[in-house]
Design an enzyme around this catalytic site. Structure first.
Site, PDB file in Angstrom:
ATOM      1  N   ASP A 226      17.081 -12.607   7.385  1.00 13.50           N
ATOM      2  CA  ASP A 226      16.857 -12.112   5.932  1.00 13.50           C
ATOM      3  C   ASP A 226      17.640 -12.836   5.226  1.00 13.50           C
ATOM      4  OD1 ASP A 226      17.780 -10.566   3.239  1.00 13.50           O
ATOM      5  OD2 ASP A 226      17.884  -9.270   4.564  1.00 13.50           O
TER       6      ASP A 226
ATOM      7  N   ARG B  48      32.827 -11.269  -6.816  1.00 11.52           N
ATOM      8  CA  ARG B  48      31.283 -12.195  -6.444  1.00 11.52           C
ATOM      9  C   ARG B  48      31.251 -12.950  -7.647  1.00 11.52           C
ATOM     10  NH1 ARG B  48      25.958 -10.147  -3.538  1.00 11.52           N
ATOM     11  NH2 ARG B  48      25.490  -9.690  -4.979  1.00 11.52           N
TER      12      ARG B  48
ATOM     13  N   PHE C 176      24.337  -6.535   5.274  1.00  8.89           N
ATOM     14  CA  PHE C 176      23.657  -6.243   4.020  1.00  8.89           C
ATOM     15  C   PHE C 176      23.167  -4.638   4.947  1.00  8.89           C
ATOM     16  CE2 PHE C 176      20.987  -5.001  -0.010  1.00  8.89           C
ATOM     17  CZ  PHE C 176      21.524  -5.234  -0.460  1.00  8.89           C
TER      18      PHE C 176
ATOM     19  N   TYR D  77      14.159 -11.376  -6.261  1.00 10.72           N
ATOM     20  CA  TYR D  77      14.169 -10.908  -7.422  1.00 10.72           C
ATOM     21  C   TYR D  77      16.098 -11.533  -7.687  1.00 10.72           C
ATOM     22  CZ  TYR D  77      16.522  -6.983  -4.388  1.00 10.72           C
ATOM     23  OH  TYR D  77      16.508  -6.863  -3.916  1.00 10.72           O
ATOM     24  N   LYS D  78      16.130 -12.256  -6.828  1.00  4.96           N
ATOM     25  CA  LYS D  78      17.690 -12.521  -6.338  1.00  4.96           C
ATOM     26  C   LYS D  78      17.358 -13.959  -7.420  1.00  4.96           C
ATOM     27  CE  LYS D  78      19.733  -9.304  -3.424  1.00  4.96           C
ATOM     28  NZ  LYS D  78      19.714  -9.399  -2.150  1.00  4.96           N
TER      29      LYS D  78
HETATM   30  C1  LIG Z   1      19.611  -7.610  -1.845  1.00  3.60           C
HETATM   31  C2  LIG Z   1      19.001  -7.467  -0.316  1.00  3.60           C
HETATM   32  C3  LIG Z   1      17.949  -6.935   0.360  1.00  3.60           C
HETATM   33  C4  LIG Z   1      17.716  -6.040  -0.797  1.00  3.60           C
HETATM   34  O1  LIG Z   1      16.936  -4.958  -0.153  1.00  3.60           O
HETATM   35  P1  LIG Z   1      14.955  -4.284  -0.753  1.00  3.60           P
HETATM   36  O2  LIG Z   1      14.577  -3.445  -0.051  1.00  3.60           O
HETATM   37  O3  LIG Z   1      14.889  -5.490  -1.826  1.00  3.60           O
HETATM   38  O4  LIG Z   1      15.469  -3.756  -2.060  1.00  3.60           O
HETATM   39  C5  LIG Z   1      18.114  -7.338   1.782  1.00  3.60           C
HETATM   40  N1  LIG Z   1      19.205  -7.438   2.251  1.00  3.60           N
HETATM   41  C6  LIG Z   1      19.793  -8.437   1.620  1.00  3.60           C
HETATM   42  C7  LIG Z   1      20.266  -9.679   2.934  1.00  3.60           C
HETATM   43  C8  LIG Z   1      19.886  -8.879   0.315  1.00  3.60           C
HETATM   44  O5  LIG Z   1      20.864  -9.715  -0.120  1.00  3.60           O
END
Ligand SMILES: *Cc1c(COP(=O)(O)O)cnc(C)c1O
Length: 404
Positions: free
Chosen positions: A189, A364, A124, A214-215
């Protein structure tokens, strides 16, 4: 056919988790929402809780802190239950990005023999950006390795002399790593797995992890994220952001900084109490449904997407962009197509199906087993098929949007 709509409806009727859908706000029943892996739905309990909490704020004002002060650790303990950690190992605070920054610096400070950072090219973006910045600031090498695009990073990809950051479930392909198979210093992560995929941090010997809420945990836009540090490591690590909430005796104001005992040392400034309450409520629903039951349904839903992809979409130029083996997959499926971006636009504008687009060529589809039904998947795939058969993706505005 793989399955008729009536058969999909019959699966919903037998689904032991079916009742959980009512725990969420469903504002538009015609809309098929397959983006709970970007932003989960609002639990009804959260709406009520936030209403009560603003009442407390209004009435109690500063004395509310006697209770609020426990929120980051209490919420962390609730998250610990759904990611296989022990109480005291998880702290809810800040964003995933900031938590990753804190843990990576903390490990590098404690272990100067680690001379490099590493991650995979498909990780990511925010994870890569954080590592790039830390590598620059500390004069370290950042090794970005290429992993198998479909199956994600493998244990052999991980360098032994580096601190590595990996996603448990890859955000594009949905490939799921086997936590137990990996060795070396790794920060995991969990953003794309927690709440839909079992995560057994302690049992798998994981030392460090971060993730967002938030997911699949449904805590709402920008709700606080979390970090996990295995108990055995906690005393050796210090946060690079020395703030008063991580100080040993916070209200003995004149003392020099000394990190608090345990996980709370990773707090920096004043935590967002409204957001933490939303995390607590979101996690409560997931814990009640049970991660094992959620996983079982998630696998069945993603299997249905793949069966319908094979039967309907393969002949329309789609290709599966996720692992076929459900054991190696998270809770979303990517379908690759050269016109993926206009297809996503058309799905949203003309078919009332919400997927998301992940470049360069993926549609997706995320299933959130707490509220996604089998008929939702069936309808989405049916609408997708009809739209591409009619070529409707050529009739939408193809300009890229700011948020995809
Ligand atoms: C959604 C997501 C994030 C989000 O990071 P924020 O700092 O909370 O915005 C980080 N890493 C991964 C792999 C994600 O899917």
């Amino acid at each position: 056919v793989a399955l008729t709509r009536a058969e999909a409806a019959a699966l919903d009727a037998r689904d032991p988790l079916a009742g959980f859908r009512e725990r969420f706000v469903i504002a538009d029943p015609h809309r098929v929402y397959l983006d709970g892996n970007s932003l989960g739905r609002l639990p009804r309990g959260t709406r009520d809780r936030l209403h009560r909490l603003t009442g407390e704020w209004g009435e109690q004002l500063v004395s509310g802190w006697h209770e609020w002060i426990e929120a980051p650790t209490r919420t962390g303990d609730a998250i610990a239950e759904v990611i296989g950690a022990a109480p005291g190992e998880v702290l809810a605070c800040d964003s995933t990005t900031v938590n990753l920054y804190k843990l990576v610096h903390a490990v590098l400070d404690a272990e100067p023999e680690l001379r490099a950072l590493a991650t995979d090219r498909d990780n990511f973006p925010t994870d890569r950006y954080v590592l790039e910045g830390i590598a620059r600031a500390r004069g370290l090498e950042l090794r970005v390795f290429d992993s198998d695009p479909l199956h994600g990073p493998q244990p052999a990809d991980v360098p032994r002399d580096a601190l590595t950051v990996l996603s448990h479930v890859a955000y594009r392909s949905g490939a799921r790593a086997d936590l137990r198979a990996f060795g070396g210093r790794i920060v995991w992560d969990l953003s794309h797995s927690a709440g839909a995929v079992p995560v057994e941090l302690d049992a798998a010997g994981v030392e460090l992890a971060v993730g967002c809420t938030y997911k699949y945990l449904n805590a709402g836009p920008g709700a606080p994220a979390y970090l996990y540090v295995a108990r055995a490591l906690q005393d050796r690590l210090r946060s690079p952001i020395q703030g008063w909430f991580g100080q040993a005796s916070q209200f003995a104001m004149e003392r020099p900084y000394e990190p608090a005992e345990g996980i709370v040392r990773f707090l920096a400034g004043t935590p967002g109490i409204l957001g933490l309450a939303a995390v607590e409520e979101g996690v409560r629903v997931i814990a009640e449904a049970g991660v094992e039951a959620l996983r079982e349904k998630s696998v069945a839903l993603t299997e249905l997407i793949i069966a319908l992809q094979d039967e309907w979409l393969a002949q329309l130029g789609f290709e599966l962009g996720s692992p076929r083996d459900p054991g190696r997959r998270g809770s979303h499926v990517s379908l690759r197509h050269p016109e993926a971006w206009p297809i996503c636009r058309a799905l949203i504008e003309r078919a009332d199906v919400i997927p998301d687009f992940r470049g360069p060529d993926s549609v997706r589809l995320g299933v959130a087993p707490a509220y996604t039904r089998f008929v939702d998947v069936w309808d989405a795939m049916d609408r997708l098929r009809g739209l591409v058969e009619r070529g409707e993706q050529r009739e939408v505005d193809p300009t890229p949007a700011r948020v995809t």
